[in-house]
Design an enzyme around this catalytic site. Structure first.
Site, PDB file in Angstrom:
ATOM      1  N   TYR A 142      52.521  38.685 -34.945  1.00 14.67           N
ATOM      2  CA  TYR A 142      51.570  39.643 -34.379  1.00 14.67           C
ATOM      3  C   TYR A 142      51.628  40.989 -35.103  1.00 14.67           C
ATOM      4  CZ  TYR A 142      50.019  37.303 -30.044  1.00 14.67           C
ATOM      5  OH  TYR A 142      49.434  36.473 -29.125  1.00 14.67           O
ATOM      6  N   LYS A 191      60.727  27.046 -34.515  1.00 14.37           N
ATOM      7  CA  LYS A 191      60.249  26.032 -35.457  1.00 14.37           C
ATOM      8  C   LYS A 191      61.160  26.096 -36.683  1.00 14.37           C
ATOM      9  CE  LYS A 191      57.247  22.870 -36.793  1.00 14.37           C
ATOM     10  NZ  LYS A 191      57.164  21.537 -36.170  1.00 14.37           N
ATOM     11  N   ASP A 224      56.739  22.406 -31.062  1.00 16.13           N
ATOM     12  CA  ASP A 224      55.790  21.306 -30.817  1.00 16.13           C
ATOM     13  C   ASP A 224      56.332  20.375 -29.730  1.00 16.13           C
ATOM     14  OD1 ASP A 224      57.799  20.707 -32.650  1.00 16.13           O
ATOM     15  OD2 ASP A 224      56.554  19.488 -33.970  1.00 16.13           O
ATOM     16  N   ASP A 248      53.033  33.206 -26.406  1.00 17.80           N
ATOM     17  CA  ASP A 248      51.625  33.379 -26.011  1.00 17.80           C
ATOM     18  C   ASP A 248      51.012  32.018 -25.706  1.00 17.80           C
ATOM     19  OD1 ASP A 248      49.108  34.731 -25.695  1.00 17.80           O
ATOM     20  OD2 ASP A 248      48.541  33.912 -27.654  1.00 17.80           O
ATOM     21  N   ASP A 252      50.212  30.123 -21.699  1.00 15.50           N
ATOM     22  CA  ASP A 252      48.901  29.635 -21.234  1.00 15.50           C
ATOM     23  C   ASP A 252      49.012  28.159 -20.841  1.00 15.50           C
ATOM     24  OD1 ASP A 252      47.676  32.084 -21.824  1.00 15.50           O
ATOM     25  OD2 ASP A 252      45.874  31.122 -22.625  1.00 15.50           O
TER      26      ASP A 252
HETATM   27  C1  IPM Z   1      48.501  37.740 -23.656  1.00 14.88           C
HETATM   28  C2  IPM Z   1      47.178  37.884 -24.348  1.00 14.88           C
HETATM   29  C3  IPM Z   1      47.314  38.885 -25.487  1.00 14.88           C
HETATM   30  C4  IPM Z   1      48.347  38.356 -26.469  1.00 14.88           C
HETATM   31  C5  IPM Z   1      45.995  39.227 -26.200  1.00 14.88           C
HETATM   32  C6  IPM Z   1      44.949  39.743 -25.222  1.00 14.88           C
HETATM   33  C7  IPM Z   1      46.193  40.207 -27.312  1.00 14.88           C
HETATM   34  O1  IPM Z   1      46.733  36.648 -24.776  1.00 14.88           O
HETATM   35  O2  IPM Z   1      49.021  38.768 -23.142  1.00 14.88           O
HETATM   36  O3  IPM Z   1      49.021  36.634 -23.593  1.00 14.88           O
HETATM   37  O4  IPM Z   1      48.001  37.590 -27.380  1.00 14.88           O
HETATM   38  O5  IPM Z   1      49.506  38.700 -26.336  1.00 14.88           O
HETATM   39 MG    MG Z   2      47.904  35.023 -24.153  1.00  9.33          MG
END
Ligand code: IPM
Ligand code: MG
Length: 359
Positions: A142, A191, A224, A248, A252
């Site tokens: 990042y 990884k 993975d 990240d 999700d």
């Molecule tokens: C998160 C989001 C952020 C990230 C984005 C909005 C920059 O997806 O907080 O998980 O990638 O960290």
């Molecule tokens: Mg995110």
């Protein structure tokens, strides 16, 4: 009671809608004198680009430094998505994280029993699920340099994934210490079979473990495989420690174990500061319709009381209220497995009604 000043950054898309519900919740505790919290507002993300020409303007940064802690809605807009990186809404969030040294990102993944049927995963796989993802938040690909574009007939984009021992060590310490309050089990995800950055990650985690935390059960897992194991048998994990990009993605994925991405809160911490936000984004497709789930935001308020405002009592009252509302079958659209569902503000009101029984 000491007065606390929190900065509210509603941001873009559904951000203002969920922030409104968060404020309603904090107001209740103020009214009954269980806390003394005052608010200030500032812009971040797309709305800040519109008002200041900058996704993280000085006005916001000055207020952020002064505040006791920060609550954030979401950033991201369709309007600005093709802007240069510096003028993308997301850059505002990344600048906030970096400038406050918020290297620790805590993402609890737990299932409310009433949502067993809301997840796409079989009930027996997720029943009693309770894991925490510790994501390193201000390093890795990042932020790594160099990054950029190579223009020409075959245009290319490039980024750098880099981790130093110091960066890995400080986030790992946090994960090991946290695990002591849980099941004393850490899975470090990397990884290392391919990436040098991951090899340093793994070596550093192992060294720290051997030196200072030998009593904790430590496993290493490739990312993975971890993505697969999260779906196959998520309850094998307790504390999952990982770098920025992997965290990240895995968070999700993990959110779907709990029924909806609208359920997961987060805390981004430095050694002195805290920013609390749902893990979901600004969801421009549903913004303004009053249907977004405010629970991730309200759980972020609970985390704020626990981590920054030293009030675990309020934090527990909020969590119990949410549990009761869900048990009563009150669901927003994303978690409803029936035809009917309630609006964002009706969900906020239902949670407040439950809180009022307790205060
Ligand atoms: C998160 C989001 C952020 C990230 C984005 C909005 C920059 O997806 O907080 O998980 O990638 O960290
Ligand atoms: Mg995110």
């Amino acid at each position: 009671m000491t007065k606390k000043n929190i900065l509210l950054l509603p941001g873009d898309g559904v951000g203002p809608e969920i922030m409104a519900e968060a404020i309603k919740v904090i107001d209740i505790f103020n009214e009954v004198n269980l806390c003394d919290v005052s608010y200030d507002y500032a812009d971040i993300g797309g709305v800040a680009i519109d008002n200041y020409g900058n996704p993280y303007p000085d006005e916001t940064s000055i207020k952020a430094r002064k505040a006791d802690c920060i609550l954030l809605g979401a950033v991201g807009t369709k309007k600005h998505e093709n802007n240069d990186n510096k003028l993308k809404p997301e850059s505002g969030l990344l600048a906030l994280r970096k400038s406050l040294d918020l290297y620790i990102n805590v993402r609890p993944v737990f299932l409310f029993e009433a949502l067993l049927e809301s997840s796409t995963i079989k009930p027996e796989i997720i029943k009693n699920l309770d894991i925490v993802i510790i994501r390193e938040l201000i390093g890795g690909v990042y932020f790594g340099e160099p990054r950029g574009f190579k223009d020409g007939t075959n245009r290319a984009g490039f980024n750098t994934m880099i981790y130093s021992e110091k960066e890995v060590s400080r986030i790992s310490k946090y994960a090991f210490n946290l695990s002591k309050k849980r099941l004393s089990r850490v899975t470090s995800v990397d990884k290392a079979n391919v990436l040098e950055a991951s090899q340093v990650w793994r070596e550093t985690v192992s060294k720290l473990h051997a030196a200072d935390y030998p009593e904790i059960e430590l496993d290493h897992m490739y990312v993975d495989n971890a993505a697969m194991q999260l779906i196959k048998n998520p309850k094998q994990f307790d504390v999952l420690l990982t770098e920025n990009l992997f965290g990240d993605i895995l968070s999700d994925e993990a959110s779907m174990l709990t029924g909806s991405i609208g359920m997961l809160p987060s805390a981004s911490l430095s050694d002195i500061n805290g920013v609390y936000e749902p893990i979901h984004g600004s969801a421009p497709d549903i913004a303004g319709q009053g249907i977004v789930n405010p629970i991730a935001m309200i759980l972020s308020v609970a985390m704020m009381f626990e981590y920054s405002l030293n009030n675990i009592g309020i934090s527990n009252i909020i969590k119990t209220a949410i549990e009761n509302v869900l048990r009563n079958g009150i669901f927003t659209k994303d978690i409803s497995h029936k035809k009917d569902f309630v609006s964002t503000s009706a969900m906020g009101d239902a949670i407040i009604k439950e809180i009022k029984k307790d205060v």
